[in-house]
Design an enzyme around this catalytic site. Structure first.
Site, PDB file in Angstrom:
ATOM      1  N   PHE A  84     -32.372  47.989  30.391  1.00 34.34           N
ATOM      2  CA  PHE A  84     -31.574  48.990  31.099  1.00 34.34           C
ATOM      3  C   PHE A  84     -30.960  48.341  32.339  1.00 34.34           C
ATOM      4  O   PHE A  84     -31.670  47.735  33.138  1.00 34.34           O
ATOM      5  CB  PHE A  84     -32.440  50.190  31.532  1.00 34.34           C
ATOM      6  CG  PHE A  84     -31.631  51.288  32.163  1.00 34.34           C
ATOM      7  CD1 PHE A  84     -31.091  52.306  31.382  1.00 34.34           C
ATOM      8  CD2 PHE A  84     -31.381  51.297  33.521  1.00 34.34           C
ATOM      9  CE1 PHE A  84     -30.322  53.317  31.961  1.00 34.34           C
ATOM     10  CE2 PHE A  84     -30.602  52.303  34.107  1.00 34.34           C
ATOM     11  CZ  PHE A  84     -30.087  53.309  33.322  1.00 34.34           C
TER      12      PHE A  84
ATOM     13  N   LYS B 265     -32.195  50.026  44.541  1.00 27.26           N
ATOM     14  CA  LYS B 265     -33.286  50.990  44.773  1.00 27.26           C
ATOM     15  C   LYS B 265     -33.907  50.919  46.165  1.00 27.26           C
ATOM     16  O   LYS B 265     -33.355  51.462  47.093  1.00 27.26           O
ATOM     17  CB  LYS B 265     -34.334  50.844  43.671  1.00 27.26           C
ATOM     18  CG  LYS B 265     -33.791  51.284  42.295  1.00 27.26           C
ATOM     19  CD  LYS B 265     -34.876  51.688  41.360  1.00 27.26           C
ATOM     20  CE  LYS B 265     -34.419  51.908  39.932  1.00 27.26           C
ATOM     21  NZ  LYS B 265     -33.873  53.237  39.684  1.00 27.26           N
TER      22      LYS B 265
ATOM     23  N   ASP C 123     -32.529  41.134  36.485  1.00 27.54           N
ATOM     24  CA  ASP C 123     -32.305  42.449  37.050  1.00 27.54           C
ATOM     25  C   ASP C 123     -33.631  42.924  37.638  1.00 27.54           C
ATOM     26  O   ASP C 123     -34.518  43.359  36.913  1.00 27.54           O
ATOM     27  CB  ASP C 123     -31.792  43.402  35.957  1.00 27.54           C
ATOM     28  CG  ASP C 123     -31.516  44.795  36.501  1.00 27.54           C
ATOM     29  OD1 ASP C 123     -32.036  45.134  37.579  1.00 27.54           O
ATOM     30  OD2 ASP C 123     -30.793  45.551  35.820  1.00 27.54           O
TER      31      ASP C 123
HETATM   32  C1  LIG Z   1     -33.510  47.619  35.967  1.00 29.45           C
HETATM   33  C2  LIG Z   1     -32.433  48.557  36.418  1.00 29.45           C
HETATM   34  N1  LIG Z   1     -31.187  48.101  36.564  1.00 29.45           N
HETATM   35  C3  LIG Z   1     -30.196  48.894  36.973  1.00 29.45           C
HETATM   36  C4  LIG Z   1     -30.415  50.234  37.250  1.00 29.45           C
HETATM   37  C5  LIG Z   1     -29.283  51.102  37.694  1.00 29.45           C
HETATM   38  O1  LIG Z   1     -29.438  51.456  39.028  1.00 29.45           O
HETATM   39  P1  LIG Z   1     -28.624  52.664  39.668  1.00 29.45           P
HETATM   40  O2  LIG Z   1     -29.178  53.929  39.110  1.00 29.45           O
HETATM   41  O3  LIG Z   1     -28.856  52.514  41.158  1.00 29.45           O
HETATM   42  O4  LIG Z   1     -27.196  52.461  39.308  1.00 29.45           O
HETATM   43  C6  LIG Z   1     -31.698  50.753  37.104  1.00 29.45           C
HETATM   44  C7  LIG Z   1     -31.957  52.177  37.368  1.00 29.45           C
HETATM   45  O5  LIG Z   1     -32.953  52.739  37.006  1.00 29.45           O
HETATM   46  C8  LIG Z   1     -32.742  49.892  36.681  1.00 29.45           C
HETATM   47  O6  LIG Z   1     -33.987  50.335  36.526  1.00 29.45           O
END
Ligand SMILES: Cc1ncc(COP(=O)(O)O)c(C=O)c1O
Length: 386
Positions: free
Chosen positions: A131, A245, A216
């Site tokens: 994700f 986050k 990520d």
């Molecule tokens: C691993 C990861 N990458 C990217 C995102 C996307 O972040 P945002 O909701 O701030 O766009 C998330 C959100 O849960 C995530 O867990």
């Protein structure tokens, strides 16, 4: 999202109706409008590593709000400079530069654009169950069909390979590959931890093929997994690191940290109007200082070990597997998780899911020993024994 009662807002609720109204927070406690207190075991999907309203972050925001709220990235600003330097000081010296934005998905978009532009190649290799966000580029790297299908066609040249399978990754990475994008622990995908061999193989095959490697760490970063950054555990340093986050203690932020070797190869332009505004940067400095000073990664490691041990004793007829790192824990059920979450909420504990069968725990790293212990016991009671 909670599961009981009628929806309470006409906001465009694109991922489920909201039925619980929360009005105040402090540390790992949240209060509803009637004054009832809840223990926060989800921290807004990992935003609240420092908990709600961390006092130092609040003070920094108050002070900065009186100085300068916003400033275009075309101007220098000492608060922004200090935030970038503070973040880089926590990372290996191979990183040279930070692109600041407002969210995790923007951090991923920047990584994709930087990789394509720096390598001149099109292909992005991501992992099944991964994700990376909901905007179209990040969504193209995201795996789950329900998230993707209604918005197709997505961006071309994205492929997905099984997670933790070095041979499958090797087969996918070729001379057209710009980027391999991986979460060291898959969060939304159900809390799956990468193996050391897999990440080491990803590092060596990207080096060999001339592709970039991005981790990520939007969910795993900033102490969550028992290290400041999860990659420290494996000693595998990527070319691009994605953060968001909890990076600014609860204010919206995204960061794409770029290796020195990649910085001069970027061609083209990329920009975000609010990215790196002084208010968020002031909050970010206070957040990073608190994480270091209060040794929160160590705290996450200690409480996480305790959690894995306690949850590991849950009954096998209900629970398929318990896994995680630090205070990022997944309990995979043999049945749907929603009724367990509803029961926990009725007892005053707010946990979240990852998919339909995994209960995900991402409590604030500042959660008290008592609240964490009570949360673990509540889960054991709700599941029925162990
Ligand atoms: C691993 C990861 N990458 C990217 C995102 C996307 O972040 P945002 O909701 O701030 O766009 C998330 C959100 O849960 C995530 O867990």
């Amino acid at each position: 999202m909670t599961t009981t009662g009628p929806p309470v807002t006409r906001e465009f609720a694109t991922s489920g109706a909201r039925r619980l109204t929360l009005v105040r927070g402090l540390g790992a406690r949240l209060w509803d409008e009637t004054g009832r207190s809840y223990v926060d075991l989800g921290a807004t999907h990992g935003v609240g590593n420092l908990g709600s309203n961390p006092p130092e972050v609040v003070r920094a925001i108050e002070a900065q709000a009186k100085e300068l709220l916003y400033l275009g990235s075309g101007y220098a600003n000492p608060v922004r400079t200090q935030f970038v330097e503070r973040l880089l000081s926590l990372l290996p010296g191979s990183f040279g530069s930070v692109f600041l934005s407002n969210s995790g998905t923007e951090a991923a978009e920047a990584a994709i654009k930087i990789a394509r532009s720096a390598t001149g190649r099109p292909k992005i290799v991501a992992a099944m169950r991964g994700f990376h966000g909901r905007t179209l580029g990040a969504l193209s790297a995201t795996w789950r069909r329900e998230f993707r299908e209604p918005f197709e066609p997505l961006v071309p040249e994205f492929v997905h390979v099984p997670f933790n399978d070095a041979a499958a990754l090797e087969a996918a990475v070729d001379e057209t590959t710009a980027l391999v994008l991986l979460e060291p622990v898959q969060g939304e995908g159900g809390v799956h931890v990468a193996s050391a061999e897999y990440l080491r193989a990803a590092r060596s095959m990207t080096e060999r093929s001339g592709a970039l490697l991005a981790f990520d760490e939007v969910q795993t970063g900033l102490g969550r997994t028992g290290r400041m950054f999860a990659f420290e555990r494996w000693g595998v340093v990527p070319d691009l690191l994605l953060l968001a986050k909890s990076l600014a203690g609860g204010l919206p932020v995204g960061a794409t940290v770029v290796a020195r070797s990649v910085v001069p190869r970027f061609r083209g332009s990329h920009h975000s109007t609010f990215g790196g505004n002084p208010l968020v940067c002031a909050a970010g400095i206070a957040a990073l200082d608190s994480l270091v000073r209060d040794r929160l990664p160590e705290r996450a490691e200690r409480l996480g070990t305790q959690g894995l041990e306690r949850l590991g004793r849950l009954p096998g007829e209900k629970v398929r597997e318990v896994r995680g790192l630090g205070l990022m824990i997944g309990v995979e059920f043999r049945e749907k998780v929603a009724p367990f979450l509803a029961e926990l909420e009725s007892r005053g504990f707010l946990a979240i899911s990852a998919g339909s069968t995994v209960l995900r725990l991402l409590p604030p790293l500042v959660i008290t020993d008592e609240d964490w212990g009570a949360g673990l016991e509540a889960i054991a009671e709700v599941v029925g024994g162990g």
